[in-house]
Structures are given as C-alpha cells and as structure tokens.
Design a protein around this motif. Structure first.
Motif: not given
Length: 144
Positions: A85-96, A112-118, A131-138
């Motif tokens: 799923s790594f490459q297709p997911l990364k490509q989807q995020l880049i496309a969006h 990343l706004s709340l909408e971006d995180q969602d 799993k919940e996405p892991v961001f570096d910090f909030y």
C-alpha cells in the motif's frame, strides 16, 4: 497558517481592527492583534473603519480567536504502512495535496489543517490501515 514562530501577532500584514464599539471585539483576531500591537512595525494594515457594518454581529471581517490543533510533519507518516500500500497511498496523497504541498508538509514548512488530517485518515482507511496516521507533532494555532 504559519508556524508558531510567526503568528499574526508578529505580522505587520495582518489587518488590525480598532473598532472599540464592536460587540465581537473580545473574540476577534483582528482586534486581538490591534490590542497587542508594538512599535516594531511603523506601517501596518487595518480594516477600513468605513467598511465596518453598523451591526457588528454581521461583520464580514470577524475572525475567531479560537485556536485549532494542527499537525506538523509527515516524515514518519508511512513508516507502518504495508509495502503493497505504500506507493499507491503516497501517490494518492501527492495527487490530492499536490507535490509541492506534500513536500512542504514533509519539511514542516506548512501545517496540516484539521481537514487535511481528516483526508489522510480517510486515505489510510481506504487502504485498510486501521492505525491512526502519525504526524511529527501538533500545535495550537490561530486560524487566520
């Protein structure tokens, strides 16, 4: 939004509002900036007093002082993603988000706004990642 090191309180470009009669003044970011202004900037931007409506409840310039929780950095976002799923997911995020914005998130130049995180959360779910996405910090930031 900018990083917490450059909030609207430190910007000469964010419009101030000097309408002391406004019923929303206590909760308006434009007024908060005006009240906390310093002499650091000899030229500032203001909301034109002639454009403020008589009924301050209808003010189109009102910006809430309520802070929002934003995420910073995606350098470990895909660490736990299955390899299929790594490459297709990364490509989807880049496309969006677009390549530029995606890498601005990666380098922590843009939050990343709340909408971006969602959106990221939903993209994970589309690929069966529970799993919940892991961001570096909030951080808590003004939405301006």
């Amino acid at each position: 939004m900018k990083s917490s090191s450059e909030t609207p309180l430190a910007s000469c470009h964010y419009p101030r509002c000097f309408n002391i009669q406004c019923t929303k003044a206590e909760k308006c970011l434009h007024r908060l900036v005006a009240v906390h202004d310093t002499s650091d900037y000899p030229v500032i931007s203001i909301v034109n007093p002639l454009c403020i409506p008589a009924d301050s409840e209808q003010c189109p310039y009102f910006k809430s002082t309520q802070k929002v929780r934003v995420a910073w950095g995606i350098s470990h976002l895909l660490d736990e993603v299955p390899s299929k799923s790594f490459q297709p997911l990364k490509q989807q995020l880049i496309a969006h988000f677009g390549r530029g914005r995606y890498y601005r998130f990666y380098r922590k130049e843009c939050a990343l706004s709340l909408e971006d995180q969602d959106y990221v959360r939903k993209a994970f779910q589309q690929y069966g990642i529970d799993k919940e996405p892991v961001f570096d910090f909030y951080s808590e930031e003004y939405k301006w």
